[in-house]
Write an enzyme that holds these catalytic residues in place. Structure first.
Site, mmCIF file in Angstrom:
data_model
loop_
_atom_site.group_PDB
_atom_site.id
_atom_site.type_symbol
_atom_site.label_atom_id
_atom_site.label_comp_id
_atom_site.label_asym_id
_atom_site.label_seq_id
_atom_site.Cartn_x
_atom_site.Cartn_y
_atom_site.Cartn_z
ATOM 1 N N ARG A 286 0.841 -1.214 0.000
ATOM 2 C CA ARG A 286 0.000 0.000 0.000
ATOM 3 C C ARG A 286 0.871 1.258 0.000
ATOM 4 N NH1 ARG A 286 -1.894 2.438 4.353
ATOM 5 N NH2 ARG A 286 -2.024 0.556 5.583
ATOM 6 N N LYS B 223 -8.030 4.774 -19.714
ATOM 7 C CA LYS B 223 -8.292 5.251 -21.071
ATOM 8 C C LYS B 223 -7.016 5.132 -21.924
ATOM 9 C CE LYS B 223 -12.046 6.043 -18.864
ATOM 10 N NZ LYS B 223 -12.412 7.321 -18.295
HETATM 11 C C1 LIG Z 1 -12.899 7.820 -17.057
HETATM 12 C C2 LIG Z 1 -12.538 9.176 -16.608
HETATM 13 C C3 LIG Z 1 -12.316 9.468 -15.260
HETATM 14 C C4 LIG Z 1 -12.508 8.431 -14.174
HETATM 15 O O1 LIG Z 1 -11.647 7.358 -14.314
HETATM 16 P P1 LIG Z 1 -11.932 5.827 -13.823
HETATM 17 O O2 LIG Z 1 -10.676 5.152 -14.189
HETATM 18 O O3 LIG Z 1 -13.129 5.357 -14.580
HETATM 19 O O4 LIG Z 1 -12.203 5.875 -12.371
HETATM 20 C C5 LIG Z 1 -11.942 10.755 -14.937
HETATM 21 N N1 LIG Z 1 -11.806 11.716 -15.884
HETATM 22 C C6 LIG Z 1 -12.030 11.469 -17.190
HETATM 23 C C7 LIG Z 1 -11.874 12.562 -18.183
HETATM 24 C C8 LIG Z 1 -12.399 10.194 -17.593
HETATM 25 O O5 LIG Z 1 -12.632 9.966 -18.894
#
Ligand SMILES: *Cc1c(COP(=O)(O)O)cnc(C)c1O
Length: 393
Positions: free
Chosen positions: A58, A208
């Site tokens: 952690r 992403k």
């Molecule tokens: C998906 C996303 C998040 C959140 O991310 P997670 O990995 O789904 O928790 C935050 N900001 C943007 C612009 C995103 O596309």
């Protein structure tokens, strides 16, 4: 060689600064919760911060550290803090940098839950927030209060694709001792480096573009300086939203092809944006690479490319968007973005459904808006898919 002085692609491949005792070409998965000390003195030194030995996953782990170092290098920051998800990055930033009674000014069209957690949860602890169109610097200045402590910008914004001037935001924020935080998920470090433009903290949903293969949920925060880094790291350790070593390994693996994936998806997106702009059933297209984008010039100044996210509206509105969603075959009807596969979604009924009708309207999230995340398939196939789907609208 000095990795910090090398080019972006070299940093992608060699930026992790991991030296393996057996010469492994990749960073191994240190799938362990805890680390044995050599002796009592060594244990004491690790806890006192006088040794860089690991203690407990952690707090830190070699696989995770390699990823943190690499992203910090790509964002030109002091250090990175890997977390379990993009939302864990958002929450850690809020928890570490805000106190009860503080006020946040932010982009109205941001990632839905980043606004939701502020308006539904952090308000319980006395944190105030104001959501505005941040494309206009005067609008931001007017929204600032004596207790404003954070300017939180997402650019390009989700899902309107509006672009905010980060250099101007940094100047405004720093005059008043306000910290500038930027969600750089839509660009990745390949297309935009907010810390170089004056931001204090940058973060990503690595779910992403950075991971890019739709098989991991992960986040990371990078601070420009040590003071902020220490505060953020401490909060991550307390709250326990750390990354898992296996997750870090997968992200390290996806990261290597970041520039190749983005270049290909971006080439596709440019052609798709032009196709959509010329289609009779399409009312409007928002893509940073099109001259019709309201902040086209700003985008060219602040981003190194126009990316692969496109928003467009259908003349037949909500109904038309619904028909298109149900008639594409190649594009997956799914939220998320930035992966190798093309995704389509309808924010008004999906990602931004919880935003009130009035706030949606104010933020430009109209009922006809379709969000398209362009993948790396053959562009002719993506266009054919859209073409046959639009024929049914
Ligand atoms: C998906 C996303 C998040 C959140 O991310 P997670 O990995 O789904 O928790 C935050 N900001 C943007 C612009 C995103 O596309």
């Amino acid at each position: 060689m000095d990795i910090e002085k090398s080019g972006f692609n070299t940093k992608l491949i060699h930026g992790g600064d991991y030296k393996d005792p057996f010469g492994s070409a990749t960073v191994p998965i240190y799938q362990t919760s805890t680390f044995a000390f050599e002796n009592a003195e060594h244990g004491a030194k690790c806890f006192a911060g006088e040794s860089d030995g690991y203690i407990y996953t952690r707090i830190g782990n070699p696989t995770i550290s390699a990823l943190e170092k690499q992203i910090a290098i790509l964002e030109n920051g002091y250090g990175g803090i890997a977390v379990s998800s993009g939302m864990a990055a958002v929450t850690t930033v809020y928890l570490a940098l805000l106190n009860s009674g503080d006020h946040v000014v932010s982009t109205d069209a941001i990632y839905g839950p980043a606004r939701g957690i502020m308006e539904k949860q952090f308000c319980r602890f006395g944190v105030q927030s104001t959501y505005i169109n941040t494309t206009n610097i005067a609008t931001i200045e007017n929204a600032l209060r004596p207790n404003t402590k954070m300017l939180y910008i997402e650019t390009p914004a989700n899902p309107t694709m509006e672009i905010t001037d980060l250099v101007a935001c940094a100047e405004l924020a720093h005059k008043r001792g306000i910290v500038l935080v930027v969600d750089n998920t839509f660009c990745s470090p390949y297309l935009q480096n907010p810390l170089d433009l004056g931001a204090d903290v940058v973060f990503h949903s690595m779910t992403k573009f950075i991971n890019g293969h739709a098989d991991v949920v992960a986040g990371i925060i990078v601070a420009k300086e040590k003071t902020l880094y220490d505060k953020l790291r401490s909060m991550m350790i307390y709250s326990g939203c750390n990354m898992d070593p296996h997750q870090a390994y997968l992200v390290l693996r996806g990261l290597k092809t970041l520039s190749l994936r983005i270049e290909r998806a971006q080439e596709n997106a440019k052609q798709i944006a032009v196709f959509l702009e010329n289609h009779p059933k399409v009312a409007w297209v928002k893509y940073p690479g099109l001259k019709s984008h309201p902040q086209y010039e700003l985008g060219k100044r602040q981003m190194r490319g126009s990316g692969s996210m496109i928003s467009f509206g259908l003349k037949s509105g909500f109904k038309g968007a619904e028909i298109l969603m149900n008639n594409v075959h190649l594009a997956l009807l799914a939220v998320s973005l930035g992966g190798v596969e093309t995704l389509i979604q309808h924010p008004a009924s999906m990602t931004h459904a919880k935003v009130s009708a009035a706030d949606k309207l104010k933020a430009g999230i109209t009922d006809d808006l379709v969000r398209f995340s362009v993948g790396i398939e053959d562009v002719a196939d993506i266009i054919d898919d859209l073409k046959q789907g639009l024929d049914k609208v």
